[in-house]
Design an enzyme around this catalytic site. Structure first.
Site, mmCIF file in Angstrom:
data_model
loop_
_atom_site.group_PDB
_atom_site.id
_atom_site.type_symbol
_atom_site.label_atom_id
_atom_site.label_comp_id
_atom_site.label_asym_id
_atom_site.label_seq_id
_atom_site.Cartn_x
_atom_site.Cartn_y
_atom_site.Cartn_z
ATOM 1 N N PHE A 87 -35.723 16.492 -77.479
ATOM 2 C CA PHE A 87 -36.756 16.432 -78.520
ATOM 3 C C PHE A 87 -38.158 16.435 -77.903
ATOM 4 C CE2 PHE A 87 -39.154 12.857 -80.715
ATOM 5 C CZ PHE A 87 -39.886 13.698 -81.540
ATOM 6 N N ASP A 121 -31.625 20.847 -67.513
ATOM 7 C CA ASP A 121 -31.019 20.044 -68.581
ATOM 8 C C ASP A 121 -29.510 20.284 -68.568
ATOM 9 O OD1 ASP A 121 -30.335 18.982 -71.303
ATOM 10 O OD2 ASP A 121 -32.521 18.885 -71.481
ATOM 11 N N SER A 172 -32.909 11.810 -70.105
ATOM 12 C CA SER A 172 -32.153 10.577 -70.374
ATOM 13 C C SER A 172 -31.796 10.566 -71.854
ATOM 14 C CB SER A 172 -33.000 9.325 -70.085
ATOM 15 O OG SER A 172 -32.321 8.170 -70.564
ATOM 16 N N TYR A 227 -29.431 1.252 -71.239
ATOM 17 C CA TYR A 227 -30.690 2.012 -71.333
ATOM 18 C C TYR A 227 -31.833 1.216 -70.695
ATOM 19 C CZ TYR A 227 -34.389 4.761 -73.686
ATOM 20 O OH TYR A 227 -35.481 5.551 -73.980
ATOM 21 N N LYS A 270 -33.888 2.311 -67.275
ATOM 22 C CA LYS A 270 -35.328 2.568 -67.239
ATOM 23 C C LYS A 270 -36.056 1.574 -66.345
ATOM 24 C CE LYS A 270 -35.459 6.161 -70.000
ATOM 25 N NZ LYS A 270 -35.987 7.458 -69.585
HETATM 26 P P1 NAD Z 1 -33.428 13.548 -76.087
HETATM 27 O O1 NAD Z 1 -32.074 12.963 -76.005
HETATM 28 O O2 NAD Z 1 -33.749 14.430 -77.233
HETATM 29 O O3 NAD Z 1 -33.779 14.345 -74.765
HETATM 30 C C1 NAD Z 1 -33.290 13.984 -73.503
HETATM 31 C C2 NAD Z 1 -32.899 15.257 -72.764
HETATM 32 O O4 NAD Z 1 -32.429 14.892 -71.443
HETATM 33 C C3 NAD Z 1 -31.755 16.016 -73.434
HETATM 34 O O5 NAD Z 1 -32.066 17.378 -73.540
HETATM 35 C C4 NAD Z 1 -30.575 15.768 -72.518
HETATM 36 O O6 NAD Z 1 -29.595 16.789 -72.594
HETATM 37 C C5 NAD Z 1 -31.257 15.664 -71.156
HETATM 38 N N1 NAD Z 1 -30.474 14.930 -70.146
HETATM 39 C C6 NAD Z 1 -29.949 13.685 -70.263
HETATM 40 N N2 NAD Z 1 -29.269 13.355 -69.140
HETATM 41 C C7 NAD Z 1 -29.391 14.424 -68.296
HETATM 42 C C8 NAD Z 1 -28.883 14.698 -66.983
HETATM 43 N N3 NAD Z 1 -28.133 13.814 -66.312
HETATM 44 N N4 NAD Z 1 -29.186 15.886 -66.412
HETATM 45 C C9 NAD Z 1 -29.952 16.799 -67.076
HETATM 46 N N5 NAD Z 1 -30.444 16.589 -68.321
HETATM 47 C C10 NAD Z 1 -30.148 15.418 -68.922
HETATM 48 O O7 NAD Z 1 -34.445 12.310 -76.028
HETATM 49 P P2 NAD Z 1 -36.023 12.275 -76.288
HETATM 50 O O8 NAD Z 1 -36.264 11.473 -77.495
HETATM 51 O O9 NAD Z 1 -36.581 13.636 -76.182
HETATM 52 O O10 NAD Z 1 -36.505 11.409 -75.045
HETATM 53 C C11 NAD Z 1 -37.034 12.031 -73.874
HETATM 54 C C12 NAD Z 1 -37.414 10.969 -72.855
HETATM 55 O O11 NAD Z 1 -38.398 10.104 -73.410
HETATM 56 C C13 NAD Z 1 -36.255 10.079 -72.421
HETATM 57 O O12 NAD Z 1 -36.365 9.812 -71.052
HETATM 58 C C14 NAD Z 1 -36.437 8.826 -73.240
HETATM 59 O O13 NAD Z 1 -35.910 7.698 -72.593
HETATM 60 C C15 NAD Z 1 -37.963 8.754 -73.345
HETATM 61 N N6 NAD Z 1 -38.357 8.019 -74.551
HETATM 62 C C16 NAD Z 1 -38.304 8.605 -75.786
HETATM 63 C C17 NAD Z 1 -38.670 7.876 -76.906
HETATM 64 C C18 NAD Z 1 -38.636 8.479 -78.291
HETATM 65 O O14 NAD Z 1 -38.976 7.773 -79.249
HETATM 66 N N7 NAD Z 1 -38.314 9.723 -78.473
HETATM 67 C C19 NAD Z 1 -39.062 6.541 -76.782
HETATM 68 C C20 NAD Z 1 -39.066 5.973 -75.516
HETATM 69 C C21 NAD Z 1 -38.736 6.728 -74.403
#
Ligand code: NAD
Ligand code: UDP
Length: 317
Positions: free
Chosen positions: A19, A39, A83, A153, A157
């Site tokens: 996302f 990814d 992640s 999680y 982190k």
């Molecule tokens: P998401 O799940 O949509 O995106 C994470 C992406 O990482 C996915 O495309 C997934 O396939 C990829 N991924 C996971 N493990 C992997 C691996 N071992 N190798 C390769 N690719 C891998 O999540 P998001 O909401 O887009 O979050 C993105 C980042 O931002 C994350 O690190 C998350 O912890 C951090 N974050 C997001 C939010 C939020 O509200 N969206 C809040 C706090 C932190």
């Protein structure tokens, strides 16, 4: 400083099919940068990056970053976003979540060292656990239940932050740590279990909105474009300690549910379901550091941001 000042080089985005990652790729391409995404699609989707696949400035590497990554050519910077992030996702994949934070981060930090480039890593407000300080400043150490269901999680982190600081201290690597608070917007998976897709999809179907607990817990929602602007400012600043990025407008989950029903003009009612274990009671970022260091202020109001997001969910039906 704004995102437009970013050097027009080649950037690696881990988790770029997710996302937040896909919005970041979009902005980097719009700025004229080259983008390499790595990814493994554990929680991301090809559809998120489909529009970029024909772009000669975009490369996709389908790979799990817990394996070392070899990449030829130089890099201007790395955004380490990979992640699982939704509670439903990381509770389904707890070992993968811990591994990507640990082995995955080590591999990507090593790559930054080889390429001699800055690296920004995506940490989270979950670092603060169920916070006893409110709003949360970067100086707060948190209240985390290591062995609870969210521990996979939170600890992933916390390790990410620790190893990032270690690379910085040992190798003087230019590292940046952002602590992202709840972010929402188009391209969230409709089934990722987070509150925004759940409530929007329920309202669209005129089904009951599932409020967990009594809905008194609070969250502060940031629109994804604001977050991306913040990310692109942070990579340009010379600050290795964590920076909160989020929108400090706080709402209770019950108020949030009512707001979505009204916006959707839906006939949905509210039903109450069990509060998940360790669900944080409050969450609101203190963003004074981001404001003073970066001149960053999330500009999107919740009403408009939710409208864009809701329209996106509608278009997926
Ligand atoms: P998401 O799940 O949509 O995106 C994470 C992406 O990482 C996915 O495309 C997934 O396939 C990829 N991924 C996971 N493990 C992997 C691996 N071992 N190798 C390769 N690719 C891998 O999540 P998001 O909401 O887009 O979050 C993105 C980042 O931002 C994350 O690190 C998350 O912890 C951090 N974050 C997001 C939010 C939020 O509200 N969206 C809040 C706090 C932190
Ligand atoms: N929540 C809810 N109903 C849902 C999904 C989530 O009441 O259908 C609540 C959840 O208990 C939490 C808040 O909404 O208090 C935000 O949940 P989300 O999973 O989006 O992210 P979190 O902030 O917990 O990581």
């Amino acid at each position: 400083m704004t995102s437009s000042n970013l050097a027009k080089g080649r950037y690696l985005v881990t988790g770029g099919a997710g996302f937040v990652g896909s919005h970041l790729c979009q902005r980097l391409l719009d700025l004229g940068c080259e983008v390499v995404v790595v990814d493994n699609f554990i929680t991301g989707r090809k559809t998120n990056i489909q529009p970029f696949l024909g772009n000669s400035k975009f490369t996709l590497i389908e790979k799990d970053i817990i394996e070392p990554l070899e990449l030829s050519g130089g890099l201007a910077g790395i955004f380490h976003m990979a992640s699982p992030a939704s509670p439903v996702d990381y509770m389904k994949f707890p070992i993968e979540t811990l591994r990507v934070g640990a082995m995955g981060s080590d591999n990507i930090l090593n790559l930054a060292l080889q390429k001699k480039c800055p690296i920004l890593v995506a940490s989270t407000s979950e670092i603060y656990g169920d916070p006893l300080e409110h709003p949360q400043k970067e100086s707060y150490w948190g209240n985390v239940h290591t062995i609870g269901p969210r521990g996979c999680y939170d600890e992933s982190k916390r390790y990410l932050e620790a190893i990032t600081m270690a690379y910085h201290r040992v190798y003087n690597l230019p590292t940046r740590i952002i602590r992202i608070f709840n972010t929402y917007g188009p391209r969230m998976r409709t089934d990722d279990g987070r509150v925004v897709p759940n409530f929007c999809m329920q309202a669209l179907a005129n089904k009951d909105l599932t409020v967990y607990g009594e809905g008194k817990q609070t969250r502060s929602f940031c629109y994804v474009n604001d977050l991306v602007e913040g990310i692109l400012r942070v990579i340009q600043c010379d600050h290795s300690e964590p920076i909160n990025l989020g929108n400090p407008t706080e709402t209770s989950i019950l108020e949030f549910a009512k707001r979505i029903i009204t916006m959707a003009k839906s006939s949905s009612k509210i039903v109450y379901r069990a509060l998940p274990e360790d669900d944080p009671k409050t969450r609101c970022p203190d963003i004074s550091k981001a404001k003073s260091l970066l001149g960053w202020n999330p500009g999107m109001d919740l009403e408009t941001g939710l409208r864009h997001t809701f329209d996106y969910f509608k278009s997926t039906l």
